[in-house]
Design a protein around this motif. Structure first.
Motif, PDB file in Angstrom:
ATOM      1  N   GLU A 216       3.086  16.675  11.908  1.00 19.34           N
ATOM      2  CA  GLU A 216       4.071  15.956  12.723  1.00 19.34           C
ATOM      3  C   GLU A 216       5.498  16.278  12.288  1.00 19.34           C
ATOM      4  O   GLU A 216       6.368  16.558  13.117  1.00 19.34           O
ATOM      5  CB  GLU A 216       3.842  14.441  12.626  1.00 19.34           C
ATOM      6  CG  GLU A 216       2.539  13.944  13.226  1.00 19.34           C
ATOM      7  CD  GLU A 216       2.525  13.939  14.750  1.00 19.34           C
ATOM      8  OE1 GLU A 216       3.601  14.111  15.373  1.00 19.34           O
ATOM      9  OE2 GLU A 216       1.431  13.763  15.315  1.00 19.34           O
TER      10      GLU A 216
ATOM     11  N   TYR B 173       9.621   8.541  19.749  1.00 18.96           N
ATOM     12  CA  TYR B 173       8.204   8.898  19.608  1.00 18.96           C
ATOM     13  C   TYR B 173       7.931   9.362  18.183  1.00 18.96           C
ATOM     14  O   TYR B 173       6.954   8.927  17.547  1.00 18.96           O
ATOM     15  CB  TYR B 173       7.858  10.001  20.606  1.00 18.96           C
ATOM     16  CG  TYR B 173       6.483  10.598  20.434  1.00 18.96           C
ATOM     17  CD1 TYR B 173       5.380  10.074  21.112  1.00 18.96           C
ATOM     18  CD2 TYR B 173       6.272  11.710  19.613  1.00 18.96           C
ATOM     19  CE1 TYR B 173       4.120  10.621  20.956  1.00 18.96           C
ATOM     20  CE2 TYR B 173       5.016  12.267  19.452  1.00 18.96           C
ATOM     21  CZ  TYR B 173       3.941  11.713  20.129  1.00 18.96           C
ATOM     22  OH  TYR B 173       2.688  12.259  19.972  1.00 18.96           O
TER      23      TYR B 173
ATOM     24  N   ARG C  94       5.488   7.673  15.345  1.00 20.77           N
ATOM     25  CA  ARG C  94       4.376   8.389  14.726  1.00 20.77           C
ATOM     26  C   ARG C  94       4.431   8.261  13.202  1.00 20.77           C
ATOM     27  O   ARG C  94       3.408   8.075  12.540  1.00 20.77           O
ATOM     28  CB  ARG C  94       4.413   9.877  15.117  1.00 20.77           C
ATOM     29  CG  ARG C  94       4.002  10.153  16.535  1.00 20.77           C
ATOM     30  CD  ARG C  94       2.548   9.837  16.807  1.00 20.77           C
ATOM     31  NE  ARG C  94       1.651  10.670  16.009  1.00 20.77           N
ATOM     32  CZ  ARG C  94       0.679  10.199  15.232  1.00 20.77           C
ATOM     33  NH1 ARG C  94       0.462   8.903  15.128  1.00 20.77           N
ATOM     34  NH2 ARG C  94      -0.103  11.017  14.558  1.00 20.77           N
TER      35      ARG C  94
ATOM     36  N   ALA D  37      -4.748   5.426  22.836  1.00 18.60           N
ATOM     37  CA  ALA D  37      -3.968   6.606  22.442  1.00 18.60           C
ATOM     38  C   ALA D  37      -4.000   7.668  23.532  1.00 18.60           C
ATOM     39  O   ALA D  37      -2.966   8.283  23.844  1.00 18.60           O
ATOM     40  CB  ALA D  37      -4.514   7.182  21.139  1.00 18.60           C
TER      41      ALA D  37
ATOM     42  N   ASP E 239      -1.656   6.380  26.399  1.00 15.62           N
ATOM     43  CA  ASP E 239      -0.242   6.292  26.015  1.00 15.62           C
ATOM     44  C   ASP E 239       0.369   7.658  25.726  1.00 15.62           C
ATOM     45  O   ASP E 239       1.509   7.936  26.114  1.00 15.62           O
ATOM     46  CB  ASP E 239      -0.090   5.378  24.797  1.00 15.62           C
ATOM     47  CG  ASP E 239      -0.363   3.917  25.142  1.00 15.62           C
ATOM     48  OD1 ASP E 239      -0.294   3.574  26.340  1.00 15.62           O
ATOM     49  OD2 ASP E 239      -0.659   3.132  24.222  1.00 15.62           O
ATOM     50  N   GLU E 240      -0.367   8.531  25.039  1.00 17.51           N
ATOM     51  CA  GLU E 240       0.154   9.869  24.756  1.00 17.51           C
ATOM     52  C   GLU E 240       0.362  10.653  26.046  1.00 17.51           C
ATOM     53  O   GLU E 240       1.343  11.384  26.191  1.00 17.51           O
ATOM     54  CB  GLU E 240      -0.807  10.627  23.836  1.00 17.51           C
ATOM     55  CG  GLU E 240      -0.848  10.111  22.421  1.00 17.51           C
ATOM     56  CD  GLU E 240       0.340  10.569  21.589  1.00 17.51           C
ATOM     57  OE1 GLU E 240       0.750  11.736  21.698  1.00 17.51           O
ATOM     58  OE2 GLU E 240       0.859   9.746  20.813  1.00 17.51           O
ATOM     59  N   ASN E 241      -0.552  10.504  26.993  1.00 19.94           N
ATOM     60  CA  ASN E 241      -0.412  11.222  28.257  1.00 19.94           C
ATOM     61  C   ASN E 241       0.742  10.683  29.094  1.00 19.94           C
ATOM     62  O   ASN E 241       1.465  11.453  29.720  1.00 19.94           O
ATOM     63  CB  ASN E 241      -1.722  11.200  29.038  1.00 19.94           C
ATOM     64  CG  ASN E 241      -2.679  12.279  28.595  1.00 19.94           C
ATOM     65  OD1 ASN E 241      -2.714  13.371  29.160  1.00 19.94           O
ATOM     66  ND2 ASN E 241      -3.469  11.994  27.568  1.00 19.94           N
TER      67      ASN E 241
ATOM     68  N   PHE F 298       3.848  12.255  27.385  1.00 19.92           N
ATOM     69  CA  PHE F 298       4.024  13.696  27.556  1.00 19.92           C
ATOM     70  C   PHE F 298       4.121  14.122  29.015  1.00 19.92           C
ATOM     71  O   PHE F 298       4.797  15.112  29.330  1.00 19.92           O
ATOM     72  CB  PHE F 298       2.910  14.462  26.847  1.00 19.92           C
ATOM     73  CG  PHE F 298       3.196  14.725  25.400  1.00 19.92           C
ATOM     74  CD1 PHE F 298       4.064  15.743  25.021  1.00 19.92           C
ATOM     75  CD2 PHE F 298       2.619  13.947  24.409  1.00 19.92           C
ATOM     76  CE1 PHE F 298       4.346  15.988  23.683  1.00 19.92           C
ATOM     77  CE2 PHE F 298       2.893  14.178  23.066  1.00 19.92           C
ATOM     78  CZ  PHE F 298       3.762  15.204  22.701  1.00 19.92           C
TER      79      PHE F 298
ATOM     80  N   PHE G 216       1.461  19.479  23.853  1.00 10.99           N
ATOM     81  CA  PHE G 216       0.711  18.573  24.722  1.00 10.99           C
ATOM     82  C   PHE G 216      -0.722  19.081  24.873  1.00 10.99           C
ATOM     83  O   PHE G 216      -1.690  18.300  24.802  1.00 10.99           O
ATOM     84  CB  PHE G 216       1.406  18.470  26.078  1.00 10.99           C
ATOM     85  CG  PHE G 216       0.875  17.407  27.003  1.00 10.99           C
ATOM     86  CD1 PHE G 216      -0.012  16.428  26.569  1.00 10.99           C
ATOM     87  CD2 PHE G 216       1.288  17.380  28.336  1.00 10.99           C
ATOM     88  CE1 PHE G 216      -0.488  15.446  27.436  1.00 10.99           C
ATOM     89  CE2 PHE G 216       0.824  16.398  29.199  1.00 10.99           C
ATOM     90  CZ  PHE G 216      -0.070  15.442  28.761  1.00 10.99           C
TER      91      PHE G 216
ATOM     92  N   ILE H 157      -2.741  18.254  21.858  1.00 14.05           N
ATOM     93  CA  ILE H 157      -3.130  16.845  21.820  1.00 14.05           C
ATOM     94  C   ILE H 157      -4.278  16.572  22.786  1.00 14.05           C
ATOM     95  O   ILE H 157      -5.227  15.845  22.462  1.00 14.05           O
ATOM     96  CB  ILE H 157      -1.904  15.956  22.121  1.00 14.05           C
ATOM     97  CG1 ILE H 157      -0.923  16.022  20.933  1.00 14.05           C
ATOM     98  CG2 ILE H 157      -2.314  14.514  22.396  1.00 14.05           C
ATOM     99  CD1 ILE H 157       0.420  15.383  21.191  1.00 14.05           C
TER     100      ILE H 157
END
Length: 267
Positions: A12, A117, A121, A136, A139-141, A144, A249, A252
């Motif tokens: 990260e 973001y 993290r 997750a 929310d991540e989608n 991004f 992305f 992930i």
């Protein structure tokens, strides 16, 4: 604290510290020549995150997790400061106090969302409070997909208007990712009932197809810009920057799909 914590933390920090460094450069390039104080601040942040990026590569997966936890806290403080700087700049632009600058308000908001973001993290890693997989994934989608939609809009506005075909392609990507974002928000609103593995699996598959297409478009645009084969005001580093974020992305999405597959095997 574990080896996995160290690996994920370094991944990260290495990725996002480079992104923060480049944000500083892009903001600096968009200021007016008389905005000397803002230019100086941007320069300071560039050097701060350049140092953080360099230090992150001095650690390995065998580094003491407690040392990484302290490093994460230090990085968190730096990210919080650049977030404040970005929001300050956004306020100045929206209040028409920087007329003639070249930083779009949406771009400044965009880079501040990425800082937030990154900050979140680091907090999650240091506290060990990771979201459950279904949350997750959604929310991540949501995060991004909005980033990708923004990128398409920026590319469309920074290409020369005479590059009609590429501008049209960028606008089509913007519309596609706006629709994917709205679908993701709808899925989020239907939680927890929407968090079934078949729905989440289809959700990831659908997003992957569009992200791959956008990633390939960005790669083509980057290569054309670097070869001076198209007309634009896009900095070559910015073209590579948005390409790397699309790659992130996809990384992930791959990670989530592997997690879903493991869950299905266990069942």
């Amino acid at each position: 604290m574990s080896n996995e914590f160290v690996i994920r933390s370094l991944d990260e920090v290495r990725f996002w510290s480079r992104i923060m460094k480049e944000h500083s450069l892009f903001l600096k390039l968009g200021f007016r020549c008389e905005d000397t104080h803002l230019i100086h601040e941007a320069d300071q942040f560039y050097h701060i995150f350049e140092q953080i990026e360099g230090r992150s590569h001095a650690f390995t997966e065998l580094t003491d997790p407690e040392q990484i936890r302290r490093f994460n806290s230090e990085v968190h403080a730096a990210v919080s400061h650049i977030w404040v700087f970005k929001r300050k700049v956004l306020g100045l632009i929206i209040q028409c106090k920087l007329p003639g600058g070249n930083n779009f308000p949406l771009l400044v908001d965009h880079v501040s969302r990425e800082a937030n973001y990154f900050r979140n993290r680091l907090e999650e890693l240091n506290t060990g409070r990771l979201e459950p997989l279904p949350d997750a994934i959604i929310d991540e989608n949501v995060f991004f997909l909005r980033i990708m939609a923004d990128h398409a809009k920026f590319i469309g506005h920074l290409l020369d208007p005479s590059e009609r075909k590429l501008v049209e392609q960028a606008r089509n990507f913007s519309q596609d990712f706006d629709q994917l974002l709205f679908q993701a928000i709808d899925l989020s609103g239907m939680r927890p009932q929407s968090q079934t593995e078949p729905l989440l699996d289809q959700f990831l598959d659908q997003n992957r197809v569009s992200v791959v297409s956008l990633r390939d478009f960005k790669k083509t645009a980057r290569d054309l810009i670097e070869a001076c084969r198209i007309k634009s005001i896009i900095h070559p580093l910015l073209a590579d920057h948005v390409f790397r974020e699309a790659e992130r992305f996809l990384f992930i999405i791959d990670m989530f799909e592997r997690c879903l597959t493991r869950n299905q095997v266990r069942e």
